[in-house]
Design an enzyme around this catalytic site. Structure first.
Site, PDB file in Angstrom:
ATOM      1  CG  ASP A 118      -1.631   0.367   7.685  1.00 31.76           C
ATOM      2  OD1 ASP A 118      -1.855  -0.016   8.771  1.00 31.76           O
ATOM      3  OD2 ASP A 118      -1.967  -0.441   6.538  1.00 31.76           O
TER       4      ASP A 118
ATOM      5  CG  ASP B  97       1.737  -5.033   8.178  1.00 32.38           C
ATOM      6  OD1 ASP B  97       1.331  -5.066   9.414  1.00 32.38           O
ATOM      7  OD2 ASP B  97       1.062  -4.181   7.391  1.00 32.38           O
TER       8      ASP B  97
ATOM      9  NE  ARG C 214      -4.548  -4.082  11.757  1.00 29.61           N
ATOM     10  CZ  ARG C 214      -4.689  -3.655  10.722  1.00 29.61           C
ATOM     11  NH1 ARG C 214      -3.534  -3.318   9.954  1.00 29.61           N
ATOM     12  NH2 ARG C 214      -5.760  -3.677   9.960  1.00 29.61           N
TER      13      ARG C 214
END
Length: 185
Positions: free
Chosen positions: A22, A26, A79
């Site tokens: 993923d 983050d 992202r």
């Protein structure tokens, strides 16, 4: 790397990230004052997420202040970063993305300056109409030879995000990727 649960003052510097499940980096759940600098993000889909979800406003509002500078986003999909509820200052990054660079969700804010976009496809945009804010300064360079003119259909900037209040010096946008990554100084 995941930075979360009110962790603060984190510096992620001179790393190389690619091909994982993923997010490569983050920053979520109330983390704050993070700097992501001189890294290479390569061959990945969901690269950097700021703010975990559209419904974490009570945890994230007023936090998630993050600076991205001198990073090389090479063959990334999305992202770079994706911002919800936070503030990202993005400068002197080099973008070669497939789908889109910035993605802005609820109350997300991005101030972008002196970045170089060398992509052959993709957009810089908000998640939904009237959601989040982007300032895209004239110091950014969009490689027209590879990408064509930057227009409203590719760039969704309302120019409402304020410049950060801390001291820094942005270099001119460079058509060469920065000397980023592990072991590069």
């Amino acid at each position: 790397i995941t930075v979360y649960e009110q962790t603060h003052h984190v510096w992620i510097d001179h790393c190389e990230f690619s091909n994982c499940y993923d997010g490569l980096v983050d920053i979520t759940r109330g983390a704050d004052y993070c700097e992501v600098s001189w890294n290479i993000f390569r061959n990945h889909n969901k690269t950097c997420l700021i703010g975990a979800s559209d419904d974490h406003d009570t945890i994230d509002t007023g936090h998630l202040k993050t600076t991205f500078h001198h990073n090389w986003f090479d063959n990334t999909e999305t992202r770079t970063p994706r911002v919800r509820w936070g503030y990202a200052h993005c400068y002197n990054n080099y973008y070669n993305f497939k789908t889109h660079a910035f993605r802005i969700g609820p109350e997300g804010k991005i101030y972008a300056e002196a970045n170089y976009v060398a992509s052959t496809s993709g957009k810089i945009l908000k998640n939904k109409e009237n959601e989040g804010n982007l300032t895209w300064t004239t110091s950014n360079v969009w490689d027209k030879s590879a990408y064509g003119d930057i227009g409203a259909e590719k760039l969704d900037a309302d120019q409402s995000v304020r410049k950060p209040s801390y001291s820094y010096k942005a270099d001119k946008a460079s058509s060469s990727p920065p000397r980023a990554g592990a072991g590069k100084m």
